[in-house]
Design a protein around this motif. Structure first.
Motif, PDB file in Angstrom:
ATOM      1  N   LEU A   1       0.810  -1.213   0.000  1.00 22.14           N
ATOM      2  CA  LEU A   1       0.000   0.000   0.000  1.00 22.14           C
ATOM      3  C   LEU A   1       0.843   1.262   0.000  1.00 22.14           C
ATOM      4  O   LEU A   1       0.545   2.222  -0.732  1.00 22.14           O
ATOM      5  CB  LEU A   1      -0.948  -0.002   1.201  1.00 22.14           C
ATOM      6  N   ASP A   2       1.905   1.292   0.785  1.00 24.25           N
ATOM      7  CA  ASP A   2       2.721   2.510   0.844  1.00 24.25           C
ATOM      8  C   ASP A   2       3.383   2.806  -0.499  1.00 24.25           C
ATOM      9  O   ASP A   2       3.480   3.973  -0.915  1.00 24.25           O
ATOM     10  CB  ASP A   2       3.772   2.429   1.960  1.00 24.25           C
ATOM     11  N   LYS A   3       3.815   1.766  -1.201  1.00 26.50           N
ATOM     12  CA  LYS A   3       4.436   1.957  -2.514  1.00 26.50           C
ATOM     13  C   LYS A   3       3.406   2.416  -3.532  1.00 26.50           C
ATOM     14  O   LYS A   3       3.677   3.313  -4.356  1.00 26.50           O
ATOM     15  CB  LYS A   3       5.090   0.652  -2.970  1.00 26.50           C
ATOM     16  N   LEU A   4       2.222   1.825  -3.501  1.00 26.69           N
ATOM     17  CA  LEU A   4       1.164   2.247  -4.413  1.00 26.69           C
ATOM     18  C   LEU A   4       0.809   3.713  -4.193  1.00 26.69           C
ATOM     19  O   LEU A   4       0.697   4.491  -5.155  1.00 26.69           O
ATOM     20  CB  LEU A   4      -0.069   1.373  -4.212  1.00 26.69           C
ATOM     21  N   LEU A   5       0.659   4.110  -2.942  1.00 16.15           N
ATOM     22  CA  LEU A   5       0.304   5.496  -2.642  1.00 16.15           C
ATOM     23  C   LEU A   5       1.407   6.458  -3.073  1.00 16.15           C
ATOM     24  O   LEU A   5       1.126   7.557  -3.563  1.00 16.15           O
ATOM     25  CB  LEU A   5       0.022   5.659  -1.145  1.00 16.15           C
ATOM     26  N   ASP A   6       2.652   6.054  -2.918  1.00 16.97           N
ATOM     27  CA  ASP A   6       3.762   6.898  -3.373  1.00 16.97           C
ATOM     28  C   ASP A   6       3.711   7.103  -4.887  1.00 16.97           C
ATOM     29  O   ASP A   6       3.914   8.218  -5.380  1.00 16.97           O
ATOM     30  CB  ASP A   6       5.099   6.259  -2.979  1.00 16.97           C
ATOM     31  N   ASN A   7       3.420   6.036  -5.633  1.00 15.06           N
ATOM     32  CA  ASN A   7       3.314   6.159  -7.087  1.00 15.06           C
ATOM     33  C   ASN A   7       2.184   7.098  -7.487  1.00 15.06           C
ATOM     34  O   ASN A   7       2.334   7.932  -8.393  1.00 15.06           O
ATOM     35  CB  ASN A   7       3.081   4.780  -7.709  1.00 15.06           C
ATOM     36  N   ILE A   8       1.034   6.948  -6.836  1.00 17.81           N
ATOM     37  CA  ILE A   8      -0.103   7.811  -7.149  1.00 17.81           C
ATOM     38  C   ILE A   8       0.219   9.266  -6.793  1.00 17.81           C
ATOM     39  O   ILE A   8      -0.094  10.192  -7.552  1.00 17.81           O
ATOM     40  CB  ILE A   8      -1.363   7.338  -6.405  1.00 17.81           C
ATOM     41  N   GLU A   9       0.855   9.471  -5.660  1.00 12.26           N
ATOM     42  CA  GLU A   9       1.190  10.837  -5.243  1.00 12.26           C
ATOM     43  C   GLU A   9       2.132  11.503  -6.242  1.00 12.26           C
ATOM     44  O   GLU A   9       1.996  12.701  -6.543  1.00 12.26           O
ATOM     45  CB  GLU A   9       1.822  10.828  -3.853  1.00 12.26           C
TER      46      GLU A   9
ATOM     47  N   ALA B   1      -8.862   1.026  -1.209  1.00  9.95           N
ATOM     48  CA  ALA B   1      -9.709   2.062  -1.795  1.00  9.95           C
ATOM     49  C   ALA B   1      -9.803   3.275  -0.884  1.00  9.95           C
ATOM     50  O   ALA B   1      -9.729   4.426  -1.336  1.00  9.95           O
ATOM     51  CB  ALA B   1     -11.098   1.497  -2.079  1.00  9.95           C
ATOM     52  N   SER B   2      -9.945   3.031   0.412  1.00 10.55           N
ATOM     53  CA  SER B   2     -10.042   4.133   1.373  1.00 10.55           C
ATOM     54  C   SER B   2      -8.748   4.939   1.420  1.00 10.55           C
ATOM     55  O   SER B   2      -8.776   6.180   1.476  1.00 10.55           O
ATOM     56  CB  SER B   2     -10.362   3.578   2.759  1.00 10.55           C
ATOM     57  N   ALA B   3      -7.622   4.251   1.366  1.00 14.61           N
ATOM     58  CA  ALA B   3      -6.330   4.946   1.408  1.00 14.61           C
ATOM     59  C   ALA B   3      -6.111   5.777   0.146  1.00 14.61           C
ATOM     60  O   ALA B   3      -5.626   6.922   0.215  1.00 14.61           O
ATOM     61  CB  ALA B   3      -5.201   3.943   1.580  1.00 14.61           C
ATOM     62  N   ILE B   4      -6.455   5.232  -1.001  1.00 17.82           N
ATOM     63  CA  ILE B   4      -6.333   5.986  -2.254  1.00 17.82           C
ATOM     64  C   ILE B   4      -7.232   7.202  -2.226  1.00 17.82           C
ATOM     65  O   ILE B   4      -6.829   8.318  -2.582  1.00 17.82           O
ATOM     66  CB  ILE B   4      -6.679   5.079  -3.457  1.00 17.82           C
ATOM     67  N   ASP B   5      -8.466   7.002  -1.793  1.00 20.25           N
ATOM     68  CA  ASP B   5      -9.422   8.103  -1.705  1.00 20.25           C
ATOM     69  C   ASP B   5      -8.920   9.192  -0.772  1.00 20.25           C
ATOM     70  O   ASP B   5      -9.022  10.389  -1.079  1.00 20.25           O
ATOM     71  CB  ASP B   5     -10.763   7.552  -1.227  1.00 20.25           C
ATOM     72  N   GLY B   6      -8.357   8.795   0.365  1.00 16.62           N
ATOM     73  CA  GLY B   6      -7.837   9.778   1.323  1.00 16.62           C
ATOM     74  C   GLY B   6      -6.668  10.563   0.767  1.00 16.62           C
ATOM     75  O   GLY B   6      -6.568  11.781   0.982  1.00 16.62           O
ATOM     76  N   LEU B   7      -5.781   9.876   0.042  1.00 13.90           N
ATOM     77  CA  LEU B   7      -4.632  10.559  -0.557  1.00 13.90           C
ATOM     78  C   LEU B   7      -5.084  11.600  -1.567  1.00 13.90           C
ATOM     79  O   LEU B   7      -4.603  12.739  -1.565  1.00 13.90           O
ATOM     80  CB  LEU B   7      -3.712   9.535  -1.228  1.00 13.90           C
TER      81      LEU B   7
END
Length: 316
Positions: free
Chosen positions: A93-101, A126-132
């Protein structure tokens, strides 16, 4: 316009010419790394859904390298960061969120599209992506491009897909709960599927209210299980005429508000045993459009089965 082309869909949605910028990362999927299996889906080669080489460079570097050339070539004003290869939400999850950011920090990015499997999305992700997105750029849309391929559970099992229709429906529900768009990939000529499966595919994605679809014609790679079957004479491909029929019937049953990304796919020349019946992409695409013109056929012509419309057949 015989069908709702993706280019027009994007212009209607975002108000300007919008173009995808592909991002290719070094990834895998649970059907390859031993979690579900080790061989992958029977049609999937080593390069996955994209035959462009995966990159060691960062998301931002890839997007910035492509942005200006694409803008100049296609007069694009806005962009989609398209994470296109393998299963992007299978990342930690942390790597995915970094890529999206990283993608969110690029100017004129209006959407982040994540290619993934239907069984690789959870409410936690989904919640983490939405929050980011809410924190960094709430105007940017998230689009999950889900590789369904067929609604036929027997076909999915036979091609070693590793999931069923149920996981797809569940993921669509989760995505829509968080306001994400949903794209669906379908292969209309998988072995075992027939015209009824094609019609049911159109009906299912329409009933679920997905946003866009991408159609593929199955191509055969030599480094796959289907490639081995094809070389051994155990796999017979449907004719080009039958594929054209399936595309047209699919579109006729599809909700006319669903954008259609393409009607067939492309394949790398090297290592490909069969692709598009020996024609190039444009030739087959044009044959489909000409046949639709000859029939006066349009997307949604047979979209008469939702919201109680089927009852009108019995109660005029």
């Amino acid at each position: 316009m015989r069908y709702y082309k993706y280019s027009q869909y994007l212009k209607d949605k975002y108000g300007a010419k919008t173009y995808k910028l592909p991002v290719n990362l070094i990834l895998t999927c649970p059907n390859r790394d031993g979690v579900l299996g080790t061989g992958g889906c029977d049609y999937c080669g080593e390069e996955g859904a994209s035959f462009e080489e995966a990159s060691n460079t960062s998301v931002q570097e890839q997007l910035l390298e492509l942005k200006d050339p694409i803008a100049n070539k296609y007069n694009a004003e806005q962009f989609i960061a398209y994470f296109q290869n393998f299963t992007n939400t299978y990342l930690p999850l942390d790597k995915l969120l970094d890529n999206i950011e990283q993608a969110l920090e690029i100017e004129d990015i209006v959407e982040v599209a994540l290619a993934t499997r239907p069984d690789c999305i959870s409410r936690e992700y989904a919640s983490a992506i939405d929050g980011l997105v809410a924190e960094k750029d709430p105007e940017t849309n998230i689009n999950l491009e889900l590789g369904l391929q067929s609604v036929n559970c027997h076909t999915l099992k036979n091609i070693n897909r590793g999931h069923t229709l149920a996981e797809f429906i569940d993921t669509v529900n989760i995505a829509q709960e968080y306001g994400f768009d949903v794209g669906v990939h379908l292969i209309l000529n998988l072995p075992g599927d027939d015209i009824l499966d094609v019609i049911e595919s159109a009906k299912v994605v329409s009933a679920l209210g997905v946003d866009n679809v991408k159609l593929h014609a199955l191509y055969i790679r030599e480094d796959t299980e289907l490639g081995r079957q094809y070389q051994n004479g155990d796999l017979e491909m449907i004719s080009l005429e039958e594929y054209i029929e399936r595309v047209i019937v699919f579109l006729e049953h599809l909700d006319p508000e669903i954008g259609v990304q393409r009607l067939l796919g492309k394949a790398p020349q090297e290592g490909t045993l069969f692709v598009n019946w020996g024609y190039n992409y444009s030739e087959v695409n044009n044959l489909i459009l000409q046949e639709m013109e000859d029939r006066d056929s349009q997307q949604g012509d047979k979209f008469d089965y939702l919201d109680g419309k089927a009852l009108s057949k019995y109660r005029p």
